[in-house]
Write a protein that holds these residues in place. Structure first.
Motif, short mmCIF file in Angstrom:
data_model
loop_
_atom_site.label_atom_id
_atom_site.label_comp_id
_atom_site.label_asym_id
_atom_site.label_seq_id
_atom_site.Cartn_x
_atom_site.Cartn_y
_atom_site.Cartn_z
N ILE A 3 36.10 27.06 -14.07
CA ILE A 3 37.48 26.92 -13.62
C ILE A 3 37.73 27.92 -12.51
N ASN A 4 38.26 27.45 -11.38
CA ASN A 4 38.67 28.30 -10.27
C ASN A 4 37.58 29.27 -9.83
N LYS A 5 36.35 28.79 -9.77
CA LYS A 5 35.23 29.60 -9.28
C LYS A 5 34.91 29.17 -7.86
N PRO A 6 34.39 30.09 -7.04
CA PRO A 6 34.03 29.72 -5.67
C PRO A 6 33.04 28.57 -5.67
N GLY A 7 33.10 27.78 -4.65
CA GLY A 7 32.18 26.64 -4.55
C GLY A 7 32.82 25.52 -3.78
N GLN A 8 33.31 25.82 -2.60
CA GLN A 8 33.91 24.79 -1.76
C GLN A 8 32.82 23.84 -1.29
N PRO A 9 33.13 22.56 -1.12
CA PRO A 9 32.11 21.61 -0.71
C PRO A 9 31.56 21.90 0.69
N GLY A 10 32.27 22.69 1.50
CA GLY A 10 31.79 23.03 2.84
C GLY A 10 30.53 23.86 2.82
N HIS A 11 30.22 24.52 1.72
CA HIS A 11 29.04 25.36 1.62
C HIS A 11 27.82 24.57 1.13
N GLN A 12 28.02 23.34 0.73
CA GLN A 12 26.95 22.47 0.24
C GLN A 12 27.19 21.09 0.82
N SER A 13 26.14 20.30 0.87
CA SER A 13 26.35 18.93 1.35
C SER A 13 26.89 18.10 0.20
N PHE A 14 27.87 17.27 0.47
CA PHE A 14 28.37 16.38 -0.57
C PHE A 14 27.96 14.96 -0.22
N LEU A 15 27.74 14.18 -1.26
CA LEU A 15 27.24 12.83 -1.11
C LEU A 15 28.35 11.80 -1.02
N MET A 16 29.48 12.11 -1.66
CA MET A 16 30.58 11.17 -1.74
C MET A 16 31.83 11.94 -2.11
N PHE A 17 32.98 11.46 -1.67
CA PHE A 17 34.24 12.05 -2.14
C PHE A 17 35.32 10.99 -2.17
N TYR A 18 36.29 11.23 -3.05
CA TYR A 18 37.44 10.34 -3.16
C TYR A 18 38.69 11.19 -3.29
N ASP A 19 39.72 10.75 -2.60
CA ASP A 19 41.02 11.40 -2.67
C ASP A 19 41.89 10.66 -3.69
N TYR A 20 42.98 11.26 -4.09
CA TYR A 20 43.92 10.67 -5.05
C TYR A 20 43.26 10.36 -6.39
N VAL A 21 42.48 11.31 -6.87
CA VAL A 21 41.86 11.21 -8.18
C VAL A 21 42.64 12.11 -9.13
N GLU A 22 42.89 11.62 -10.32
CA GLU A 22 43.62 12.39 -11.33
C GLU A 22 42.64 12.91 -12.37
N LEU A 23 42.71 14.20 -12.63
CA LEU A 23 41.85 14.84 -13.62
C LEU A 23 42.67 15.22 -14.84
N SER A 24 42.21 14.82 -16.02
CA SER A 24 42.80 15.29 -17.27
C SER A 24 41.66 15.85 -18.11
N VAL A 25 41.92 16.99 -18.72
CA VAL A 25 40.93 17.63 -19.58
C VAL A 25 41.62 17.92 -20.90
N LYS A 26 40.95 17.55 -21.98
CA LYS A 26 41.51 17.80 -23.32
C LYS A 26 40.51 18.58 -24.13
N ASN A 27 41.00 19.65 -24.75
CA ASN A 27 40.18 20.47 -25.62
C ASN A 27 41.07 20.88 -26.78
N LYS A 28 40.84 20.32 -27.94
CA LYS A 28 41.71 20.56 -29.10
C LYS A 28 41.76 22.02 -29.51
N SER A 29 40.67 22.75 -29.33
CA SER A 29 40.66 24.14 -29.77
C SER A 29 41.04 25.12 -28.68
#
Length: 160
Positions: A3-29
């Motif tokens: 979470i919130n660690k350095p690693g912008q895609p500009g420092h590595q080559s990316f193969l694909m990207f999509y905008d307007y993606v929604e992320l949900s993460v669930k962890n009961k504990s």
């Protein structure tokens, strides 16, 4: 996963990207505020990981990195009347800002779940093979690929 660690895609080559993606993460504990809501942003597929960058930099979760080797049980879903999505489980990376595992869901509001998911699963299977690991997904991918090759290479009498 980090979470919130350095690693912008500009420092590595990316193969694909999509905008307007929604992320949900669930962890009961988990008691982290970060896991309590969904957020929208841009999703990048890199050779060894998936990187989510939030559009709203005021949110607690600005980035979310998921190494392919820590993702399990990933499934691509394409409902008829809703956006496609990818869901699965992620293990926390060492020093990643949290511990344990969680369930994630990536919803592609402008399409692309199938394309992104297929390439992600291919990279994940390659990663497991490279390191001599076997996962359920590697076995599923191999059986699907073998069936596709068999069907493609078989010639029926009607084809002549």
């Amino acid at each position: 996963m980090a979470i919130n660690k350095p690693g912008q895609p500009g420092h590595q080559s990316f193969l694909m990207f999509y905008d307007y993606v929604e992320l949900s993460v669930k962890n009961k504990s988990a008691t982290l505020e970060i896991f309590n809501s969904s957020r929208k942003g841009t999703l990048y597929l890199l050779p060894h990981q998936v990187l989510f960058l939030s559009k709203d930099l005021k949110q607690a979760l600005k980035s979310f990195t998921m190494p392919l080797s820590l993702m399990k049980d990933c499934k691509i879903k394409q409902p008829k009347f809703r956006p496609g999505y990818i869901k699965g489980h992620i293990e926390a990376a060492p020093n990643g800002g949290w511990v344990g595992s969680a369930t994630f869901k990536l919803t592609f509001h402008n399409g692309g779940a199938n394309e992104f998911g297929q390439l992600m699963l291919q990279l994940q299977a390659d990663e497991f093979k490279k390191h001599g690991l076997v996962s359920d997904q590697t076995q599923k991918h191999d059986s699907i690929s073998a069936a596709e090759v068999q069907n493609r290479d078989s010639v029926s009498p009607d084809d002549h």
